[in-house]
Scaffold this active site. Structure first.
Site, PDB file in Angstrom:
ATOM      1  N   GLU A 322      26.287 -33.687  22.153  1.00  0.00           N
ATOM      2  CA  GLU A 322      25.260 -34.636  21.722  1.00  0.00           C
ATOM      3  C   GLU A 322      25.620 -36.032  22.232  1.00  0.00           C
ATOM      4  OE1 GLU A 322      23.381 -33.112  17.675  1.00  0.00           O
ATOM      5  OE2 GLU A 322      25.374 -33.904  17.341  1.00  0.00           O
ATOM      6  N   CYS A 406      18.833 -35.483  10.754  1.00  0.00           N
ATOM      7  CA  CYS A 406      19.199 -36.892  10.939  1.00  0.00           C
ATOM      8  C   CYS A 406      18.081 -37.733  11.543  1.00  0.00           C
ATOM      9  CB  CYS A 406      20.449 -36.993  11.811  1.00  0.00           C
ATOM     10  SG  CYS A 406      20.329 -36.093  13.364  1.00  0.00           S
TER      11      CYS A 406
HETATM   12  O1  FUB Z   1      26.469 -35.846  12.356  1.00  0.00           O
HETATM   13  C1  FUB Z   1      25.393 -36.583  11.788  1.00  0.00           C
HETATM   14  C2  FUB Z   1      24.237 -36.636  12.751  1.00  0.00           C
HETATM   15  O2  FUB Z   1      23.800 -35.312  13.008  1.00  0.00           O
HETATM   16  C3  FUB Z   1      24.591 -37.171  14.118  1.00  0.00           C
HETATM   17  O3  FUB Z   1      24.501 -38.547  14.214  1.00  0.00           O
HETATM   18  C4  FUB Z   1      23.601 -36.490  14.978  1.00  0.00           C
HETATM   19  O4  FUB Z   1      23.949 -36.521  16.333  1.00  0.00           O
HETATM   20  C5  FUB Z   1      23.577 -35.105  14.401  1.00  0.00           C
HETATM   21  O5  FUB Z   1      24.604 -34.335  14.901  1.00  0.00           O
HETATM   22 ZN    ZN Z   2      19.376 -37.412  14.968  1.00  0.00          ZN
END
Ligand code: FUB
Ligand code: ZN
Length: 639
Positions: A322, A406
């Site tokens: 990510e 999120c």
């Molecule tokens: O881990 C919390 C949130 O969920 C992260 O900021 C996003 O990338 C997703 O993985």
């Molecule tokens: Zn997000």
């Protein structure tokens, strides 16, 4: 000496009445926020705060409750911004209910995390790398500050202060987490907000300590793993074989612990973590007048914009982390570009402008906001993209919700607080960063100033400002001059075009303003073809179309052939038409069909002239499935 403070005009002092943004913000209020509330109730996020004993079975779906408080907090924060500007007793009651649940879940000593209270008692703060406790705490703090500033109520602020006080003790000298820091940065920027809201210096000091501890040897996450004796909450999930290898630089880069933050010079790792960290670094650089932190932020920024930024303002191309891939690694179809990461970029860019006074940061903020952020939500505000690829093969569509939710609440809180990105007050007067219609009120040298802004931006570059003053007043008005203008911007004051000076990317108008003065800024806007550095493989031999701040894409539904068959003819002509209240750029092109045959053919392709029609990238995917691309093949002339 600390740098002079530039202060963003807060939500309460700015009223947005804008043809582009107001309908979208109304959808956030009437669609997105209620939709999220339903999902939080159905999904168990509210219920979990009652702390009924729960079990945890190592199933992947069961992993996300560790950051449920952040979902609730981001929803409260978004709702609070709405409550700052309008009465909504039903929403206020729902927010109060959530706050009461949070207060009820808070432990005697201030601790507040339902997962580690109900599911894993006794394990709090043992897995800072993965378990998201400080991430959740950060979002709770942001919510507490926003709720206090919007409503004047201290119910949530009191809760989060008690929690922050506990964290301060635990992470302070002799505390159980001395030397520690979070695995997902977030609390640091939140603590700066808490410091600003309360004036309590120790919150700023705690933010600074968490930032300065990061990446120093001996590595805290190794020590805590040793104490804990297992691979950590997400250790199995993302390294595959059960261990984040100790000497693996990539593992440390994932959460930006590979070096002390002041020594970091390349944006690496998980993109949202990186953005939130850089936000805190910029905040601390501003509050403490810290030139070293500022220099680190500037280096990191240069690395980002020179080789790791999508033309849409999306960031973080590698789905496996990510996060960021190597320089120029910006694939279009498989690119990740998480909505939260583009939102994080908006946050960071805003802080960099406040720190430096440079418009170049707002240029990127605007690119992200109108493109890579806005694409994250459907036109009706209830469906969301998690990743925002720049090309689609016809299978990509937005989702109703995510197990890891999120992005939707992050979008809601950004759009609901858009006011704070429009204007900045400094000692001299007012800086206008975004062209968003509405009014703003602020004090300058003891005088109340009201300014009204009016335009059809982002479709038209003529922006009108009217001063409402009680008496003539000397002050400086700075107007951002975007880099995308085609030709020189002009400025007229009371009907007379005037020469102006520029500084740091702004037109600077220093004069004594009189009641009723009118300023008209004209930013020449036309569609242009954009080409990428040839090292961006996905864009090689291709062009993107941009008009003003809006990056366009081509969708199959508007065209006579699937998008991969379309070719734009360079110098073939390009113009804009208004369709459904937004720009459609029309470019001369070809349908470039391969010769008939099998997988490989020797016959020449057939090329048939066509008009290639675009749609703003943010609006794609609202009319069913079909192929889409931002980067379109280009040929020199009609063959
Ligand atoms: O881990 C919390 C949130 O969920 C992260 O900021 C996003 O990338 C997703 O993985
Ligand atoms: Zn997000």
């Amino acid at each position: 000496m600390p740098a002079p403070h530039r202060t963003a005009l807060p939500v309460a002092d700015v009223a947005i009445a804008d043809e582009f943004w107001s309908p979208r913000r109304a959808i956030v209020r009437t669609g997105t926020i209620p939709h999220q509330e339903r999902r939080l109730r159905e999904g168990g996020q509210f219920e979990a705060l009652r702390l009924e004993p729960r079990s945890h079975d190592d199933d992947e779906r069961e992993r996300f409750p560790i950051f449920w408080e952040s979902d609730v907090a981001k929803w409260i924060e978004a709702a609070s911004y709405v409550l700052a500007s309008e009465d909504d007793p039903e929403l206020e009651a729902a927010v109060d209910e959530a706050i009461a649940l949070l207060a009820g879940a808070q432990q005697e000593d201030g601790y507040l995390n339902s997962y580690f209270t109900a599911v894993k008692p006794g394990k709090r703060f043992t897995d800072l790398r993965d378990a998201h406790e400080l991430y959740c705490a950060g979002h709770l703090i942001e919510a507490g500050v926003a709720h206090f500033e919007a409503t004047g109520k201290t119910a949530l602020l009191d809760v989060v202060r008690r929690y922050a006080d506990l964290i301060d003790r635990e992470f302070g000298p002799g505390g159980s987490c001395e030397g520690g820091y979070d695995g997902h940065q977030e609390i640091e920027l939140a603590l700066v907000k808490l410091f600003r809201a309360t004036g309590e210096r120790r919150y700023l000091d705690l933010a600074s300590r968490l930032i300065e501890n990061r990446g120093r040897e001996p590595f805290y996450f190794d020590a805590e793993a040793e104490r804990r004796g297992d691979v950590g909450y997400f250790g199995k999930a993302w390294s595959g074989d059960g261990a984040l290898v100790r000497d693996d630089r990539r593992s440390r880069e994932y959460n930006q612990t590979h070096a002390p933050v002041r020594e970091q010079d390349a944006v690496v790792g998980h993109a949202v973590r990186a953005m939130y960290q850089y936000c805190a670094m910029a905040d601390l650089a501003l509050e403490l007048g810290d030139a070293g932190l500022r220099a680190a932020c500037e280096r990191l920024w240069d690395d980002l914009v020179s080789s790791k930024l999508y033309v849409t303002g999306g960031i973080g191309s590698d789905p496996s982390i990510e996060g960021f891939g190597p320089a120029f690694d910006l694939p279009d179809r498989t690119g990740y570009a998480e909505t939260c990461a583009a939102i994080g970029l908006v946050f960071w860019a805003h802080r960099m402008m406040l720190l430096t006074g440079e418009a170049k940061y707002v240029e990127v903020l605007e690119r992200a906001l109108y493109n890579g952020v806005l694409s994250g939500v459907s036109a009706d505000g209830t469906r969301f993209f998690y990743g925002n690829p720049l090309a689609g093969d016809g299978t990509v569509e937005r989702s109703d919700w995510f197990d890891c939710a999120c992005c939707p609440p992050n979008l809601a809180r950004l759009l609901a607080s858009l006011e704070q990105y429009v204007y900045v007050a400094d000692g001299d007067g007012l800086t206008v960063n975004l062209y968003v219609s509405g009014t703003a009120e602020f004090d300058h040298a003891g005088n109340r100033v009201q300014i009204e802004q009016e335009s059809a931006y982002p479709w038209d570059g003529r922006i009108v400002f009217d001063f409402d003053l009680e008496a003539p007043l000397a002050m400086t008005l700075r107007l951002r001059l975007p880099e995308w203008t085609v030709g020189a911007p002009t400025i007229a004051v009371n009907g007379t075009v005037l020469p102006y000076t520029t500084a740091q990317g702004y037109a600077v108008l220093a004069r004594t303003w009189a009641p009723g003065d009118r300023v008209v800024l004209t930013l020449p806007m036309a569609p242009v073809l954009v080409r990428a550095d040839p090292r961006v493989e996905s864009a090689r031999g291709k062009v993107a179309i941009q008009r003003g701040p809006i990056v366009h894409c081509v969708e199959e539904v508007d065209n006579e052939a699937p998008v991969p068959d379309l070719v734009i003819v360079r110098d073939g002509g390009i113009h804009t038409e208004r369709v459904d209240g937004r720009d459609q750029v029309v470019a001369a092109g070809l349908v470039d069909r391969p010769a008939e045959g099998g997988l490989y053919r020797t016959g020449a392709p057939t090329a048939k002239p066509t008009e290639i029609r675009t749609v703003p990238y943010y609006a794609w995917g609202n009319r069913g499935k079909g192929t889409m691309a931002v980067w379109i093949r280009e040929c020199p002339s009609v063959r």
